[in-house]
Structures are given as C-alpha cells and as structure tokens.
Motif scaffolding. Sequence first.
Motif, PDB file in Angstrom:
ATOM      1  N   THR A 200       0.839  -1.195   0.000  1.00  0.00           N
ATOM      2  CA  THR A 200       0.000   0.000   0.000  1.00  0.00           C
ATOM      3  C   THR A 200       0.876   1.247   0.000  1.00  0.00           C
ATOM      4  O   THR A 200       1.709   1.428   0.889  1.00  0.00           O
ATOM      5  N   VAL A 201       0.678   2.105  -0.996  1.00  0.00           N
ATOM      6  CA  VAL A 201       1.415   3.373  -1.029  1.00  0.00           C
ATOM      7  C   VAL A 201       0.494   4.573  -0.830  1.00  0.00           C
ATOM      8  O   VAL A 201       0.970   5.682  -0.552  1.00  0.00           O
ATOM      9  N   GLY A 202      -0.827   4.381  -0.962  1.00  0.00           N
ATOM     10  CA  GLY A 202      -1.755   5.493  -0.778  1.00  0.00           C
ATOM     11  C   GLY A 202      -3.134   5.003  -0.387  1.00  0.00           C
ATOM     12  O   GLY A 202      -3.550   3.906  -0.772  1.00  0.00           O
ATOM     13  N   MET A 203      -3.858   5.805   0.404  1.00  0.00           N
ATOM     14  CA  MET A 203      -5.218   5.471   0.828  1.00  0.00           C
ATOM     15  C   MET A 203      -6.091   6.714   0.714  1.00  0.00           C
ATOM     16  O   MET A 203      -5.745   7.780   1.235  1.00  0.00           O
ATOM     17  N   LEU A 204      -7.223   6.576   0.017  1.00  0.00           N
ATOM     18  CA  LEU A 204      -8.170   7.667  -0.179  1.00  0.00           C
ATOM     19  C   LEU A 204      -9.331   7.504   0.796  1.00  0.00           C
ATOM     20  O   LEU A 204      -9.862   6.406   0.966  1.00  0.00           O
ATOM     21  N   GLN A 205      -9.727   8.613   1.452  1.00  0.00           N
ATOM     22  CA  GLN A 205     -10.841   8.602   2.383  1.00  0.00           C
ATOM     23  C   GLN A 205     -11.755   9.794   2.147  1.00  0.00           C
ATOM     24  O   GLN A 205     -11.374  10.768   1.484  1.00  0.00           O
ATOM     25  N   GLN A 206     -12.937   9.710   2.741  1.00  0.00           N
ATOM     26  CA  GLN A 206     -13.819  10.861   2.787  1.00  0.00           C
ATOM     27  C   GLN A 206     -13.138  11.970   3.580  1.00  0.00           C
ATOM     28  O   GLN A 206     -12.562  11.721   4.641  1.00  0.00           O
ATOM     29  N   PHE A 207     -13.193  13.201   3.084  1.00  0.00           N
ATOM     30  CA  PHE A 207     -12.634  14.345   3.801  1.00  0.00           C
ATOM     31  C   PHE A 207     -13.725  14.998   4.632  1.00  0.00           C
ATOM     32  O   PHE A 207     -14.823  15.277   4.129  1.00  0.00           O
ATOM     33  N   VAL A 208     -13.435  15.215   5.903  1.00  0.00           N
ATOM     34  CA  VAL A 208     -14.405  15.809   6.823  1.00  0.00           C
ATOM     35  C   VAL A 208     -14.002  17.266   7.032  1.00  0.00           C
ATOM     36  O   VAL A 208     -13.076  17.574   7.796  1.00  0.00           O
ATOM     37  N   SER A 209     -14.696  18.162   6.365  1.00  0.00           N
ATOM     38  CA  SER A 209     -14.252  19.562   6.321  1.00  0.00           C
ATOM     39  C   SER A 209     -14.510  20.313   7.618  1.00  0.00           C
ATOM     40  O   SER A 209     -13.856  21.321   7.893  1.00  0.00           O
ATOM     41  N   ASP A 210     -15.460  19.829   8.428  1.00  0.00           N
ATOM     42  CA  ASP A 210     -15.803  20.584   9.639  1.00  0.00           C
ATOM     43  C   ASP A 210     -15.054  20.089  10.867  1.00  0.00           C
ATOM     44  O   ASP A 210     -15.374  20.470  11.997  1.00  0.00           O
TER      45      ASP A 210
END
Length: 457
Positions: A200-210
């Motif tokens: 694994t070189v990268g992991m994408l997640q939901q961004f929580v802006s607040d």
Amino acid sequence: MSDPRGLVDDLTEDLKRWLPEQRWFAGKDRPVTGVRPLGVTELVSGDPQLLHVVIEVAQDDRREPYQLLVGRRTHPPEIASTSWIGAVGDLNAYEASGDLDVTGVLLDLMAREGSVGSLAFEHEPGVELETGLRARPITSEQSNTSLVYGGQYILKLFRKLTPGKNKDLLLHRALQGVGSKHIAAPLGSITGDLDGEPTTVGMLQQFVSDAVDGWAMATTSVRDLMAAPELHAGEVGGDFAGEAERLGRAVAEVHADLAEALGTEPVDADELERSAKAMLDRLDTIAGRVPELAAHAPALRAAFEKLRTLPLDSVTMQYIHGDLHLGQVLRTVGGWLLIDFEGEPAAPVEERHALRSPLRDVAGMLRSFDYAAQQMLVGQPDEPALAERAHEWSERNRAAFCEGYAAVAADPREQGELLRAFELDKAVYEVGYEHANRPDWLGVPLASIARITDGEG
C-alpha cells in the motif's frame, strides 16, 4: 524527456542533501550515505512530467524505502521552496505533491481503476469518485503527506514504506465492514510493489471539512482555564469533560468494532513476559541516559514486574489503534472520529500488526490529557496555583474519558495494574524522547511518573 530511471540516478547527490530537510523523513538521526531507485513509474508525460518514485535510502548499515512524487517542468510551479530537489539538464526537478497541475491524476486513476507500470489504482466496492478535481496538500503532517481534493476526498501518501497491506487501510476496511461510526470512510487505494510484495502506497478517504483535532480543542480548553483565575476545571470556560467522556465512548466503540471485525485472542504467559521484558529493557536504556529518571526506577521496575503475575483470563488481545492520542482524533458535528491507524511510526511492522490489549490505547490517551494540561507550563516560572489548575484539569478529563469508555466496555480502571504499567511505560518512552529532542519538556513525563508512582520505590 530523458529516461525516468536515469533522471532519478542523476538526482542521487541532490536527494542525499534534500531528504533530511523533509518533515516526513524518519532518518534525521544520521547522514544519508546513499540513494538508489527501486521503481520509477511515469504518471504524466511531457511538460510538466510526473514520476512516482520509490527509492532506497542508505544510512550506514540501515536501508529503508521511501515514496516520492517527482515533477519536472520548464516553468516553475507555485510550490514551497523546500520542494525543490535539483536541476537535470535545462529543467528543475521537484517534489510534486504540492503541484496542483499534476496531482489530480492520482484521483482520476483511482476513479477509472487500472494499472500504470507497477502501480494499481482502485476504488472501494460501490464507490463512485468524482474526477477532474485539483488537490491541495495538508502542510501540518509529519510522517506522511496528504492531499485534499475539492473538499471531498483526502489521499494519504505513505512516505516510509513497508511491504504488504498497510495497517491503516486494513483496519479502516474492517471497521467500514461492520459499520463503525467513528472513522472517515475509505474510498480507494494505490498499491505498488516492494521486494516483490504488493504494498500500500496510498489510501483515499472521505474528507471531513468541519473537523477539529482533539489536541487543538483540549489545549484551547486549558488556555481558557489558565486565563480565568476565578474558574476551576469543572466550570464554564475551562471544561472539556463532556467531550472527554464522549471521546471515551467513541474509543470503546471502535475497540468493540475491531473485535467484532477481526476477532480477539486470550493472552498467554509468553506475551506477558515479552511485554514486561520490553518495558524493563526500555527503562534500563533510558535511565542510563537520563539521570532524572533513575530516582523513579525502583517504582517503575516494580510496576512492570507485576505484568508477569497477572491472571491470564484478565487480558484480551486484539487489533488496536496503536498510537492513540489527542492528535489522532477529530471532533465533527456528528461526533468523534479516530484517524491514522498505522500504529507507532517508529515501531517495526510486525509489532504494529501484533494483537495488543486495548488498554494500550487507553493509556496513550491518558498520557495525552496530561500533556495537554501541562504544555502551557513548559518554560514558564514555577507557579503552584497554575500547576494545581493543570493537574485538576487533567484528572477531571482522564476520569471523564474512563467513564465514557466504561459506559460501553469494561471500566479500564478495574484493570489498574495493567493500565498503570502501560501508562508508565509510555511515560518512560516520553522521557527518552524529550531528553533527546525537547529538553525543556522533560518535566512533563517526569511529573506524571512521580504522580502515578507517588512515593513508591
């Protein structure tokens, strides 16, 4: 454009100078003696050019792999001055995670899925990703680099690589599978090759802006309390206990979710012996370097020795966070989230993946409350009233956290000897770290050790 691997070869001497200047580089304790490319994949061709690079960094007898994004272009992009690596021919090479013109390709490749060279790009099952978004880097991180896409997604690039599936991705997928409420959803991943093993070189997640991180919230609470002499820790202006209690619940729920998803095991005598020996060895090593710790050594040794006599049926082993503190939790409008499940960055990969007692995470958070309370006293003249106020804040929030945890699972205070050993071991580690890196902070863990042992030894 020249051969990509040859380009990296041409940058070897520049990289030896440049790497120790990067916040995420873990080898600042000794000079870089060699750099060689392990893999180079062209992701964007032309001008600008984007290369995904895995290098092996030699530091005397130590060899460690790191991940880079290397860009080349005629006209300089708007990036930090520390990103510039060196010149190759008429073009400048730079670390490209801050180049908004090229990093969008990483998200687009995950959305489409497929492979480029040795890199495989995937999104999670059932996930549809929006493409064409530009990325901005988060500058506060240290051991990794994260890119935020359009306020919707966050991609973490793991800088120092270890072969195999990263624990952060593994546990996020497991928690998502059982419907955990306390994580940002995993959305995609990038997998490379290291020593012939998918990595694994990268992991994408939901961004929580607040979101606001727990450390910022806790230290703001302490500052408010210190600035208002008429208040005490349980009064308006300095109170964090409600959040600490909710955080305790969240941590206990994550532990329960991990147990459901990945199972548990009973401890055995060998594991208790290994834990005790590791704690005693760390104590001996650090006490040999830090004279101030030596006075506490008898009490610490007695606390660690007690692990060997614990009833085996009192300790359960499972996957845990492994590096839990107030900087690893986010408060959102919906509640607390836990982030960064990699474990202690300096620990070997086998240790990070080992099953552990959940009380290790509890101990890490209790230590973090102490740090939040005492950080405003560092470098200041001794003021007993403020020290007492900090102690009161810490005790109130430590208790609230444990009460929240106990509302979901067994009260961690009921396993007092185990929790105490874990917290003291963490404090001993902190003594070694502060002695080497921030001598002015040495009093923080030493004061905690004195409080916890309180007249023993």
